[in-house]
Design an enzyme around this catalytic site. Structure first.
Site, PDB file in Angstrom:
ATOM      1  N   ASP A  37      48.192  65.313  80.394  1.00 39.21           N
ATOM      2  CA  ASP A  37      47.738  64.813  79.095  1.00 39.21           C
ATOM      3  C   ASP A  37      46.613  65.700  78.556  1.00 39.21           C
ATOM      4  O   ASP A  37      46.500  65.927  77.348  1.00 39.21           O
ATOM      5  CB  ASP A  37      47.235  63.368  79.234  1.00 39.21           C
ATOM      6  N   TYR A  38      45.773  66.184  79.465  1.00 37.98           N
ATOM      7  CA  TYR A  38      44.662  67.044  79.048  1.00 37.98           C
ATOM      8  C   TYR A  38      45.196  68.303  78.376  1.00 37.98           C
ATOM      9  O   TYR A  38      44.714  68.721  77.320  1.00 37.98           O
ATOM     10  CB  TYR A  38      43.796  67.407  80.255  1.00 37.98           C
ATOM     11  N   TYR A  40      48.130  68.648  76.964  1.00 38.94           N
ATOM     12  CA  TYR A  40      48.731  68.230  75.689  1.00 38.94           C
ATOM     13  C   TYR A  40      47.637  68.109  74.623  1.00 38.94           C
ATOM     14  O   TYR A  40      47.775  68.605  73.511  1.00 38.94           O
ATOM     15  CB  TYR A  40      49.467  66.891  75.876  1.00 38.94           C
ATOM     16  N   SER A  86      47.786  54.873  66.567  1.00 36.60           N
ATOM     17  CA  SER A  86      47.297  55.654  67.690  1.00 36.60           C
ATOM     18  C   SER A  86      45.763  55.646  67.603  1.00 36.60           C
ATOM     19  O   SER A  86      45.212  54.917  66.780  1.00 36.60           O
ATOM     20  CB  SER A  86      47.849  57.069  67.562  1.00 36.60           C
ATOM     21  N   LEU A  87      45.086  56.424  68.410  1.00 43.65           N
ATOM     22  CA  LEU A  87      43.621  56.523  68.306  1.00 43.65           C
ATOM     23  C   LEU A  87      43.243  57.984  68.185  1.00 43.65           C
ATOM     24  O   LEU A  87      43.857  58.836  68.838  1.00 43.65           O
ATOM     25  CB  LEU A  87      42.960  55.955  69.567  1.00 43.65           C
ATOM     26  N   GLU A 116      35.511  49.656  75.548  1.00 40.51           N
ATOM     27  CA  GLU A 116      36.532  49.086  76.429  1.00 40.51           C
ATOM     28  C   GLU A 116      37.190  50.205  77.241  1.00 40.51           C
ATOM     29  O   GLU A 116      37.275  51.336  76.762  1.00 40.51           O
ATOM     30  CB  GLU A 116      37.638  48.407  75.601  1.00 40.51           C
ATOM     31  N   LYS A 118      40.100  52.471  78.460  1.00 32.70           N
ATOM     32  CA  LYS A 118      41.371  52.867  77.857  1.00 32.70           C
ATOM     33  C   LYS A 118      42.434  52.829  78.963  1.00 32.70           C
ATOM     34  O   LYS A 118      42.524  53.729  79.793  1.00 32.70           O
ATOM     35  CB  LYS A 118      41.263  54.271  77.246  1.00 32.70           C
ATOM     36  N   ARG A 139      55.308  49.763  70.816  1.00 40.71           N
ATOM     37  CA  ARG A 139      54.705  50.276  69.587  1.00 40.71           C
ATOM     38  C   ARG A 139      55.735  51.040  68.750  1.00 40.71           C
ATOM     39  O   ARG A 139      55.697  51.010  67.521  1.00 40.71           O
ATOM     40  CB  ARG A 139      53.531  51.213  69.951  1.00 40.71           C
ATOM     41  N   LYS A 313      38.194  60.620  75.872  1.00 39.33           N
ATOM     42  CA  LYS A 313      39.124  60.940  76.955  1.00 39.33           C
ATOM     43  C   LYS A 313      38.396  61.620  78.103  1.00 39.33           C
ATOM     44  O   LYS A 313      37.690  62.608  77.887  1.00 39.33           O
ATOM     45  CB  LYS A 313      40.216  61.886  76.439  1.00 39.33           C
TER      46      LYS A 313
HETATM   47  P1  NAD Z   1      46.353  57.613  72.851  1.00 37.79           P
HETATM   48  O1  NAD Z   1      46.900  57.427  74.224  1.00 37.79           O
HETATM   49  O2  NAD Z   1      45.384  58.695  72.705  1.00 37.79           O
HETATM   50  O3  NAD Z   1      45.665  56.247  72.327  1.00 37.79           O
HETATM   51  C1  NAD Z   1      46.279  55.134  71.691  1.00 37.79           C
HETATM   52  C2  NAD Z   1      46.751  54.113  72.668  1.00 37.79           C
HETATM   53  O4  NAD Z   1      45.708  53.719  73.541  1.00 37.79           O
HETATM   54  C3  NAD Z   1      47.122  52.793  72.016  1.00 37.79           C
HETATM   55  O5  NAD Z   1      48.403  52.828  71.449  1.00 37.79           O
HETATM   56  C4  NAD Z   1      47.058  51.854  73.185  1.00 37.79           C
HETATM   57  O6  NAD Z   1      48.322  51.806  73.790  1.00 37.79           O
HETATM   58  C5  NAD Z   1      46.136  52.540  74.158  1.00 37.79           C
HETATM   59  N1  NAD Z   1      44.993  51.734  74.625  1.00 37.79           N
HETATM   60  C6  NAD Z   1      44.655  51.563  75.938  1.00 37.79           C
HETATM   61  N2  NAD Z   1      43.584  50.791  76.070  1.00 37.79           N
HETATM   62  C7  NAD Z   1      43.201  50.424  74.802  1.00 37.79           C
HETATM   63  C8  NAD Z   1      42.163  49.608  74.297  1.00 37.79           C
HETATM   64  N3  NAD Z   1      41.268  49.019  75.095  1.00 37.79           N
HETATM   65  N4  NAD Z   1      42.077  49.445  72.949  1.00 37.79           N
HETATM   66  C9  NAD Z   1      42.963  50.055  72.116  1.00 37.79           C
HETATM   67  N5  NAD Z   1      43.989  50.839  72.547  1.00 37.79           N
HETATM   68  C10 NAD Z   1      44.110  51.030  73.884  1.00 37.79           C
HETATM   69  O7  NAD Z   1      47.438  57.836  71.808  1.00 37.79           O
HETATM   70  P2  NAD Z   1      48.988  57.817  71.906  1.00 37.79           P
HETATM   71  O8  NAD Z   1      49.452  58.071  70.536  1.00 37.79           O
HETATM   72  O9  NAD Z   1      49.473  56.612  72.637  1.00 37.79           O
HETATM   73  O10 NAD Z   1      49.357  59.030  72.836  1.00 37.79           O
HETATM   74  C11 NAD Z   1      48.862  60.289  72.672  1.00 37.79           C
HETATM   75  C12 NAD Z   1      48.441  60.752  74.023  1.00 37.79           C
HETATM   76  O11 NAD Z   1      49.547  60.676  74.915  1.00 37.79           O
HETATM   77  C13 NAD Z   1      48.005  62.182  74.003  1.00 37.79           C
HETATM   78  O12 NAD Z   1      46.649  62.287  73.663  1.00 37.79           O
HETATM   79  C14 NAD Z   1      48.305  62.612  75.411  1.00 37.79           C
HETATM   80  O13 NAD Z   1      47.195  62.297  76.227  1.00 37.79           O
HETATM   81  C15 NAD Z   1      49.496  61.752  75.786  1.00 37.79           C
HETATM   82  N6  NAD Z   1      50.736  62.532  75.692  1.00 37.79           N
HETATM   83  C16 NAD Z   1      51.025  63.330  76.722  1.00 37.79           C
HETATM   84  C17 NAD Z   1      52.170  64.120  76.703  1.00 37.79           C
HETATM   85  C18 NAD Z   1      52.494  64.984  77.892  1.00 37.79           C
HETATM   86  O14 NAD Z   1      53.503  65.679  77.864  1.00 37.79           O
HETATM   87  N7  NAD Z   1      51.687  64.970  78.935  1.00 37.79           N
HETATM   88  C19 NAD Z   1      53.015  64.104  75.584  1.00 37.79           C
HETATM   89  C20 NAD Z   1      52.678  63.267  74.516  1.00 37.79           C
HETATM   90  C21 NAD Z   1      51.534  62.498  74.572  1.00 37.79           C
END
Ligand code: NAD
Length: 330
Positions: A37-38, A40, A86-87, A116, A118, A139, A313
């Site tokens: 994820d880092y 990405y 998303s965030l 909170e 994550k 979602r 993060k």
């Molecule tokens: P995100 O993971 O950065 O954050 C949004 C999500 O955080 C929300 O949808 C919710 O599910 C979650 N969340 C957890 N605890 C929470 C809390 N207390 N309050 C609110 N939300 C909370 O965004 P995203 O759109 O879900 O995903 C993007 C991330 O996914 C990227 O930053 C990356 O880290 C990862 N990703 C990784 C790959 C990979 O190939 N490794 C590919 C795509 C995305």
């Protein structure tokens, strides 16, 4: 010379868009990760910077323009009462300082923030009508998700009936506890099956199986942290929301803290970073939210994320040596 540079930048933006869309497909649709994820997030932020400098070159399918998940075939579609966002991310103290400055400038006063954990799982929306659980969804693309009601019913801490006759759509994160992840992987290896890569993939994969028995075997749990369209008596702050969730019977994470200043927020992040390995669930950061719901409404949303929240993060601990190698491979 200038033209060559322009072409290079444009080409790089196309390349990053394609590359990130490829990884997003693996992650959201196939529940697999080819990079951390880092890594990405590094590529995503490189694209974000280039797009800020060249807004006319932003492609409509850029990952910065939409919530990432794509819908799987085989599930009914569910429209969310309000979009699931998303965030935006913070990676250091300066990013957090800028976030606080923006929120307080828009609000015109100093604010309180709820911090909170994550949770690294799958975002879900639970719909209750007159206290009865009627539907659960992923979602999805933020507007429409997959109906995974049967799979969510296998989560024992998810009440099929609330303590009060409440109607609304509640938001939270379904996750696999670390102990379950370890135990399931040991069993899988003994049976000659490939182990799950991480609890997030195992949880997301489990909830998006057509057969609920497969979800049941994953022994998932859930933490709730939000609500949409629950009528006029809803809480006026994030702190009150957690009290209310508890009263009506929805499980939330007790590990959270109200903070007033950047120093307090930073101190809490450091505390959680130290604690995270002893927590029974996986986290990948700390979410910082404006506590006052009226101010949240005033601040509103971008196309992709709320302006009143940010995800700090944690740095990945695995080797980060592959970023340059993967950059040019698709
Ligand atoms: P995100 O993971 O950065 O954050 C949004 C999500 O955080 C929300 O949808 C919710 O599910 C979650 N969340 C957890 N605890 C929470 C809390 N207390 N309050 C609110 N939300 C909370 O965004 P995203 O759109 O879900 O995903 C993007 C991330 O996914 C990227 O930053 C990356 O880290 C990862 N990703 C990784 C790959 C990979 O190939 N490794 C590919 C795509 C995305």
């Amino acid at each position: 010379m200038v033209e060559t540079h322009t072409n290079d930048v444009k080409q790089r933006m196309h390349q990053l868009t394609d590359l990130l869309n490829h990884y997003a497909y693996q992650y959201y649709v196939l529940d697999q990760s080819e990079i951390t994820d880092y890594e990405y997030d590094q590529l995503y932020h490189e694209l974000l910077k280039l797009e800020a400098a060249h807004p006319s070159w932003i492609r409509s399918d850029s990952p910065t323009q939409r919530v990432g998940d794509q819908l799987l075939e085989g599930f009914s579609k569910v429209s969310h009462a309000e979009p699931m966002y998303s965030l935006s991310n913070a990676f250091n103290r300066a990013d957090l300082a800028a976030f606080i400055e923006r929120c307080e400038a828009l609000a015109g006063r100093s604010l309180t923030y709820m911090c909170e954990c994550k949770i690294d799982g799958l975002a879900v929306a639970l719909t209750y009508q007159d206290g009865k659980f009627i539907r659960g969804a992923t979602r999805g693309d933020g507007t429409v998700g997959e109906d995974i009601t049967s799979n969510l019913k296998t989560i024992k801490s998810l009440p099929l009936r609330l303590n009060e006759s409440v109607s609304g759509e509640f938001r939270g994160e379904a996750y696999m506890p670390k102990a379950v992840f370890q135990q399931l992987n040991e069993t899988r290896e003994q049976q000659g099956q490939a182990p799950f890569a991480n609890p997030r993939n195992a949880a997301a994969g489990g909830l998006r199986q057509v057969d609920p028995r497969a979800a049941s075997e994953r022994q998932l749990n859930i933490f709730m942290y939000g609500v949409a369209q629950a009528g006029s008596d809803t809480p006026t702050s994030q702190a009150q929301l957690f009290d209310w969730l508890k009263t009506i019977g929805l499980r939330s994470n007790p590990e959270r803290q109200l903070c007033q200043t950047l120093d307090e927020i930073w101190h809490y992040i450091e505390h959680i970073d130290e604690l995270r390995h002893s927590l029974p669930y996986e986290i990948d950061g700390v979410v910082i939210k404006v506590n006052d719901v009226a101010v949240q409404s005033e601040l509103g949303y971008t196309v992709k994320s709320p302006r009143w929240a940010i995800a700090y993060k944690f740095k990945a601990e695995v080797a980060e040596t592959t970023v340059r190698e993967v950059e040019w491979t698709v």
